[in-house]
Structure formats: structure tokens, C-alpha cells
Design a protein around this motif. Structure first.
Motif, PDB file in Angstrom:
ATOM      1  N   ILE A  74      20.716 -26.116   6.540  1.00  0.00           N
ATOM      2  CA  ILE A  74      20.327 -24.743   6.179  1.00  0.00           C
ATOM      3  C   ILE A  74      21.077 -24.290   4.936  1.00  0.00           C
ATOM      4  O   ILE A  74      20.508 -23.655   4.043  1.00  0.00           O
ATOM      5  N   ARG A  75      22.386 -24.637   4.865  1.00  0.00           N
ATOM      6  CA  ARG A  75      23.176 -24.258   3.685  1.00  0.00           C
ATOM      7  C   ARG A  75      22.588 -24.857   2.413  1.00  0.00           C
ATOM      8  O   ARG A  75      22.474 -24.172   1.396  1.00  0.00           O
ATOM      9  N   LEU A  76      22.221 -26.122   2.463  1.00  0.00           N
ATOM     10  CA  LEU A  76      21.663 -26.781   1.285  1.00  0.00           C
ATOM     11  C   LEU A  76      20.332 -26.140   0.873  1.00  0.00           C
ATOM     12  O   LEU A  76      20.088 -25.914  -0.322  1.00  0.00           O
ATOM     13  N   TYR A  77      19.484 -25.861   1.863  1.00  0.00           N
ATOM     14  CA  TYR A  77      18.192 -25.247   1.569  1.00  0.00           C
ATOM     15  C   TYR A  77      18.373 -23.852   0.982  1.00  0.00           C
ATOM     16  O   TYR A  77      17.756 -23.509  -0.044  1.00  0.00           O
ATOM     17  N   LYS A  78      19.236 -23.046   1.640  1.00  0.00           N
ATOM     18  CA  LYS A  78      19.485 -21.680   1.159  1.00  0.00           C
ATOM     19  C   LYS A  78      20.112 -21.701  -0.231  1.00  0.00           C
ATOM     20  O   LYS A  78      19.776 -20.890  -1.092  1.00  0.00           O
ATOM     21  N   SER A  79      21.048 -22.616  -0.438  1.00  0.00           N
ATOM     22  CA  SER A  79      21.721 -22.712  -1.725  1.00  0.00           C
ATOM     23  C   SER A  79      20.737 -23.057  -2.834  1.00  0.00           C
ATOM     24  O   SER A  79      20.798 -22.491  -3.935  1.00  0.00           O
ATOM     25  N   TYR A  80      19.817 -23.977  -2.542  1.00  0.00           N
ATOM     26  CA  TYR A  80      18.795 -24.349  -3.525  1.00  0.00           C
ATOM     27  C   TYR A  80      17.951 -23.136  -3.908  1.00  0.00           C
ATOM     28  O   TYR A  80      17.692 -22.879  -5.097  1.00  0.00           O
ATOM     29  N   LYS A  81      17.499 -22.392  -2.902  1.00  0.00           N
ATOM     30  CA  LYS A  81      16.671 -21.213  -3.167  1.00  0.00           C
ATOM     31  C   LYS A  81      17.454 -20.145  -3.941  1.00  0.00           C
ATOM     32  O   LYS A  81      16.947 -19.555  -4.902  1.00  0.00           O
ATOM     33  N   LYS A  82      18.696 -19.914  -3.506  1.00  0.00           N
ATOM     34  CA  LYS A  82      19.495 -18.869  -4.150  1.00  0.00           C
ATOM     35  C   LYS A  82      19.877 -19.252  -5.580  1.00  0.00           C
ATOM     36  O   LYS A  82      19.993 -18.377  -6.444  1.00  0.00           O
ATOM     37  N   ARG A  83      20.071 -20.547  -5.818  1.00  0.00           N
ATOM     38  CA  ARG A  83      20.407 -20.975  -7.180  1.00  0.00           C
ATOM     39  C   ARG A  83      19.247 -20.681  -8.126  1.00  0.00           C
ATOM     40  O   ARG A  83      19.456 -20.302  -9.273  1.00  0.00           O
ATOM     41  N   ARG A  84      18.032 -20.872  -7.651  1.00  0.00           N
ATOM     42  CA  ARG A  84      16.863 -20.562  -8.465  1.00  0.00           C
ATOM     43  C   ARG A  84      16.789 -19.068  -8.752  1.00  0.00           C
ATOM     44  O   ARG A  84      16.526 -18.651  -9.888  1.00  0.00           O
ATOM     45  N   ILE A  85      17.013 -18.256  -7.717  1.00  0.00           N
ATOM     46  CA  ILE A  85      17.011 -16.795  -7.901  1.00  0.00           C
ATOM     47  C   ILE A  85      18.133 -16.384  -8.858  1.00  0.00           C
ATOM     48  O   ILE A  85      17.945 -15.527  -9.732  1.00  0.00           O
ATOM     49  N   HIS A  86      19.290 -16.994  -8.688  1.00  0.00           N
ATOM     50  CA  HIS A  86      20.441 -16.729  -9.550  1.00  0.00           C
ATOM     51  C   HIS A  86      20.087 -16.999 -11.011  1.00  0.00           C
ATOM     52  O   HIS A  86      20.352 -16.177 -11.899  1.00  0.00           O
ATOM     53  N   PHE A  87      19.489 -18.152 -11.256  1.00  0.00           N
ATOM     54  CA  PHE A  87      19.097 -18.523 -12.624  1.00  0.00           C
ATOM     55  C   PHE A  87      18.169 -17.472 -13.232  1.00  0.00           C
ATOM     56  O   PHE A  87      18.378 -17.004 -14.359  1.00  0.00           O
ATOM     57  N   LEU A  88      17.151 -17.066 -12.484  1.00  0.00           N
ATOM     58  CA  LEU A  88      16.162 -16.121 -13.006  1.00  0.00           C
ATOM     59  C   LEU A  88      16.776 -14.743 -13.253  1.00  0.00           C
ATOM     60  O   LEU A  88      16.506 -14.098 -14.279  1.00  0.00           O
ATOM     61  N   LYS A  89      17.613 -14.278 -12.313  1.00  0.00           N
ATOM     62  CA  LYS A  89      18.242 -12.965 -12.479  1.00  0.00           C
ATOM     63  C   LYS A  89      19.217 -12.964 -13.646  1.00  0.00           C
ATOM     64  O   LYS A  89      19.263 -12.003 -14.430  1.00  0.00           O
ATOM     65  N   LEU A  90      20.009 -14.030 -13.746  1.00  0.00           N
ATOM     66  CA  LEU A  90      20.972 -14.099 -14.840  1.00  0.00           C
ATOM     67  C   LEU A  90      20.262 -14.183 -16.183  1.00  0.00           C
ATOM     68  O   LEU A  90      20.664 -13.529 -17.154  1.00  0.00           O
ATOM     69  N   MET A  91      19.202 -14.958 -16.254  1.00  0.00           N
ATOM     70  CA  MET A  91      18.428 -15.060 -17.491  1.00  0.00           C
ATOM     71  C   MET A  91      17.869 -13.700 -17.895  1.00  0.00           C
ATOM     72  O   MET A  91      17.919 -13.314 -19.074  1.00  0.00           O
ATOM     73  N   GLU A  92      17.350 -12.962 -16.920  1.00  0.00           N
ATOM     74  CA  GLU A  92      16.790 -11.635 -17.213  1.00  0.00           C
ATOM     75  C   GLU A  92      17.860 -10.690 -17.759  1.00  0.00           C
ATOM     76  O   GLU A  92      17.634  -9.977 -18.740  1.00  0.00           O
ATOM     77  N   VAL A  93      19.038 -10.702 -17.146  1.00  0.00           N
ATOM     78  CA  VAL A  93      20.123  -9.834 -17.604  1.00  0.00           C
ATOM     79  C   VAL A  93      20.573 -10.215 -19.003  1.00  0.00           C
ATOM     80  O   VAL A  93      20.750  -9.348 -19.884  1.00  0.00           O
ATOM     81  N   LEU A  94      20.775 -11.498 -19.248  1.00  0.00           N
ATOM     82  CA  LEU A  94      21.257 -11.938 -20.556  1.00  0.00           C
ATOM     83  C   LEU A  94      20.240 -11.668 -21.655  1.00  0.00           C
ATOM     84  O   LEU A  94      20.606 -11.287 -22.781  1.00  0.00           O
ATOM     85  N   GLU A  95      18.966 -11.849 -21.347  1.00  0.00           N
ATOM     86  CA  GLU A  95      17.924 -11.567 -22.343  1.00  0.00           C
ATOM     87  C   GLU A  95      17.829 -10.074 -22.629  1.00  0.00           C
ATOM     88  O   GLU A  95      17.395  -9.672 -23.716  1.00  0.00           O
ATOM     89  N   THR A  96      18.268  -9.248 -21.683  1.00  0.00           N
ATOM     90  CA  THR A  96      18.252  -7.792 -21.881  1.00  0.00           C
ATOM     91  C   THR A  96      19.440  -7.322 -22.695  1.00  0.00           C
ATOM     92  O   THR A  96      19.289  -6.533 -23.629  1.00  0.00           O
ATOM     93  N   ILE A  97      20.648  -7.794 -22.356  1.00  0.00           N
ATOM     94  CA  ILE A  97      21.849  -7.279 -23.023  1.00  0.00           C
ATOM     95  C   ILE A  97      22.182  -8.023 -24.308  1.00  0.00           C
ATOM     96  O   ILE A  97      22.952  -7.520 -25.126  1.00  0.00           O
ATOM     97  N   LYS A  98      21.641  -9.211 -24.519  1.00  0.00           N
ATOM     98  CA  LYS A  98      21.818  -9.982 -25.756  1.00  0.00           C
ATOM     99  C   LYS A  98      23.284 -10.137 -26.161  1.00  0.00           C
ATOM    100  O   LYS A  98      23.717  -9.653 -27.216  1.00  0.00           O
ATOM    101  N   PRO A  99      24.089 -10.852 -25.382  1.00  0.00           N
ATOM    102  CA  PRO A  99      25.492 -11.041 -25.766  1.00  0.00           C
ATOM    103  C   PRO A  99      25.630 -12.038 -26.915  1.00  0.00           C
ATOM    104  O   PRO A  99      24.722 -12.836 -27.179  1.00  0.00           O
ATOM    105  N   ASP A 100      26.779 -11.970 -27.587  1.00  0.00           N
ATOM    106  CA  ASP A 100      27.101 -12.971 -28.599  1.00  0.00           C
ATOM    107  C   ASP A 100      27.720 -14.205 -27.961  1.00  0.00           C
ATOM    108  O   ASP A 100      27.456 -15.337 -28.372  1.00  0.00           O
ATOM    109  N   ILE A 101      28.581 -13.956 -26.978  1.00  0.00           N
ATOM    110  CA  ILE A 101      29.287 -15.014 -26.265  1.00  0.00           C
ATOM    111  C   ILE A 101      29.051 -14.837 -24.767  1.00  0.00           C
ATOM    112  O   ILE A 101      29.161 -13.723 -24.242  1.00  0.00           O
TER     113      ILE A 101
END
Length: 376
Positions: A74-101
């Protein structure tokens, strides 16, 4: 400049969180940069350390830790799903705030942060040592598995614009990486008050864990107490201390050991001690050693990977002993207890060494790294 740090959370009292606080405050308050800290596990909990009110915090609410008590499948399955959500949410935030570093603290985002094409330069920080996952394992098979796993990390590390480690020792362990550089931790201020080194008190700080080796320290301390019954050992830190309490009773150290919870007024603990002892099985570059130097404390430490060999040595503020050697650790503690003049000399050398880790010195190196990465 807009700078983003990615970390699991900022509610813990650990060294990595403290280092992040010091750096983020410096970039925000002293250099005037925009600093944003993105977390995944904060859950509304307060920051343990005092971050500047100029710093912006964003929690993605991934909460990987919610599944840690479930079975492995269950941990592996949940982790896989959450990692995908993490990637998408982080990408959305970074594309919004446009950091230099954008900087990963080598938490769960490290395996994919470099893939996000938001225009920012990606930097990876490593606050432990490359050998840590192998050292943690007690089973030979698991050691071999972790050895292979850690070496696969190099393929990911190479994809970052810069990879920052804390010690020359760890840099050598990572091998021939073109993007690797060494920047040690800093202390937020050079203390104008040093410990008097008159109190019969030995200090150690850290979370109750296998890594910190407090079981080894208590066994060494039991040997020292046989000769120095009027001295005490103070251990400050969080975590589950049940095993420590049991060992203290078994070794009959109830009158010679004090266990304390983490405190934001840690300077008082340093100033009230005469020796700092570190018994870790592994580290990155332990902040506690640098802080102990800052307050003029002689250090006795295992020569564990990584950190102590970069920071101290005989006649340089402390004594290093062979890793895991309880008898030698006890003898070194006794040596410092019994030789007042040597203790005071070590304290003076410690203060001199601490200046190498001043905030101005270390943060200048970070500013130069950012400028180099951005081609400024």
C-alpha cells in the motif's frame, strides 16, 4: 532574485531545518531577495525556528507520511500516486511564481525537480553523507541493496545545474561529478560569549535515533562516570527516548544523565557545558559541532563519515577517536575532564576555528554560486 527552497517541512528542530532558516533569512533580510519555501508535510504546524516574516511559505499538502504505518505494498502504491500529484502541483507553483533559482534539499522532490521546465536553475543540496543509507542497514543483504540504490542516485544528481555537499570527504565519495561543489554550513552569528569551561557538565545534542549513536555515548559515559562521579551528561533533543531511558537505568546512570527536550534557547546549554561530545554513526556536517566551536567548547567526537574530520582534530578544538570505539571515546572524555589547561586551550582553538564558518564567509560562497549558475 527569486529563490525557492523545497523541503518536506519546517516544523522539526533538526539541523537541516535550522540551516535552511539561517540561509533563507540571510537572503531575505540582508540581501533583499524574494524567498519562497515549498513544503509537502507541514499540515499547518508552526515553524520550529524563527523564519523572517518576509519569507513566503507554500504547503502542497501531499502528506506522504500519512501512509508510513501501512503495509509495504500500500505504501508503494500510495507513494507512486502521491509522487505524481507532487510533481504536478510543484510544476504548477513554479510555473506561476517563476523563480530564478530552485533548490531541492534532497527530499522527495529530488528525483523529479530537474524535470520541471519553469525557467529556473536547479540546485540540489545534500545534508548527510553518501554512505548513510548503507551504514543504517544492519543486514548484509540490505546493505548491498542500499549500496546499489545510492550509486544510482548519481545519474539523477548529474542532471542538476549544481550539486552542493557539505564536506570534502563527502565530495570524494561521490566521485567525478562535474557539477559538484562544497559549501559547509554556517553559524548565524559569532558568539561574543564563550563557555567558561568550569561546569562539570558534558553536552550532546540530537534527535534520539540510530544515527546519533546515543547508545554508544551512554556506554562510554558509564565508563567515564566510574572515575568522575561528580560530572553529568546532558542530552538535548526530541524523538522517542524510551531506549535511552532503559539503557540509563541498566547502566545505573540516573544521577549522571539529564535528558532534555529541544529548545530554541540552545545557547544556554552550550554556555553551561565544558565539553561537547558527538557519538554519531554518520553525519553530513553537523551544525552542533560548529555551534559548539562557536561557544568555545572542546569537542570529543567519533571520526564518523562525514563532518568531524573536516571540522576538528587534535590541537584544533577537539579530539577525534575511531568510529564506534566506546573505550576510546570514554578515554578522550576523561582526558578533557582531567586536564583543565588542555581543555581551556582547546576552547580557545575552537573559537578561532568557528570564524571559518561565519555567516558572512559561507553566504558569500552561496551568492557566488548563484551568480555563476545564472551567468551573472
Amino acid at each position: 532574485m527569486k529563490i525557492v527552497y523545497c523541503i518536506n517541512g519546517t516544523y522539526n528542530s533538526g539541523g537541516m531545518e535550522k540551516v535552511l532558516c539561517n540561509k533563507a533569512n540571510y537572503f531575505s533580510d540582508k540581501l533583499g531577495h524574494d524567498v519562497i519555501i515549498i513544503t509537502t508535510e507541514q499540515k499547518g504546524r508552526q515553524n520550529f525556528f524563527n523564519f523572517s516574516n518576509k519569507i513566503k511559505f507554500i504547503d502542497l499538502g501531499i502528506n506522504y507520511d500519512d501512509d508510513k504505518n501501512k503495509n509495504i505494498f500500500i505504501r508503494l502504491y500510495k507513494s507512486y500516486k502521491k509522487r505524481r500529484i507532487h510533481f504536478l502541483k510543484l510544476m504548477e507553483v513554479l510555473e506561476t511564481i517563476k523563480p530564478d533559482i530552485c533548490i531541492s534539499m534532497f527530499d522527495r522532490d529530488f528525483s523529479f525537480l530537474y524535470k520541471i521546465k519553469d525557467g529556473s536553475k536547479k540546485i540540489l543540496e545534500f545534508h548527510f553523507c553518501k554512505k548513510m543509507k548503507v551504514i543504517e542497514q544492519k543486514n548484509i543483504v540490505m546493505k548491498a541493496i542500499q549500496y546499489v540504490r545510492v550509486n544510482t542516485w548519481k545519474n539523477i544528481v548529474r542532471k542538476y545545474d549544481k550539486f552542493v555537499v557539505l564536506t570534502e570527504e563527502d565530495k570524494n565519495d561521490w566521485g567525478n561529478l562535474k557539477n559538484i561543489t562544497v559549501i559547509p554550513n554556517s553559524i548565524s552569528h559569532i558568539s561574543y560569549e564563550q563557555a567558561k569551561l568550569q561546569k562539570k557538565n558534558v553536552l550532546s545534542i540530537g534527535r534520539a535515533s540510530y544515527q546519533k549513536g546515543f547508545d554508544l555515548l551512554l556506554k562510554a559515559w558509564a565508563q567515564s562516570v566510574e572515575k568522575h562521579q561528580n560530572w553529568q551528561l546532558t542530552i538535548v533533543g526530541g524523538g522517542n527516548k524510551a531506549y535511552m531511558i532503559d539503557l540509563i537505568k541498566k547502566l545505573k546512570l540516573e544521577n549522571n544523565v539529564i535528558l532534555k527536550q529541544p529548545t530554541t534557547e540552545i545557547s544556554k546549554e552550550y554556555l553551561n557545558a565544558s565539553i561537547y561530545v558527538m557519538s554519531s554513526r554518520y553525519e553530513g556536517l553537523p551544525m552542533v559541532l560548529i555551534e559548539a566551536l562557536n561557544y568555545g567548547l572542546p569537542i570529543v567526537s567519533f571520526a564518523c563519515p562525514c563532518g568531524p574530520k573536516d571540522v576538528i582534530g587534535d590541537n584544533n578544538g577537539g579530539i577525534l577517536v575511531e568510529n564506534y570505539d566506546i573505550k576510546k571515546l570514554s578515554h578522550a572524555i576523561n582526558r578533557v575532564i582531567e586536564n583543565k589547561e588542555e581543555r581551556l586551550k582547546m576552547g580557545d582553538e575552537a573559537v578561532k576555528k568557528a570564524k571559518f564558518y561565519s555567516e558572512e564567509t559561507i553566504m558569500k560562497r552561496w551568492a557566488e554560486l548563484f551568480a555563476e549558475t545564472l551567468n551573472l
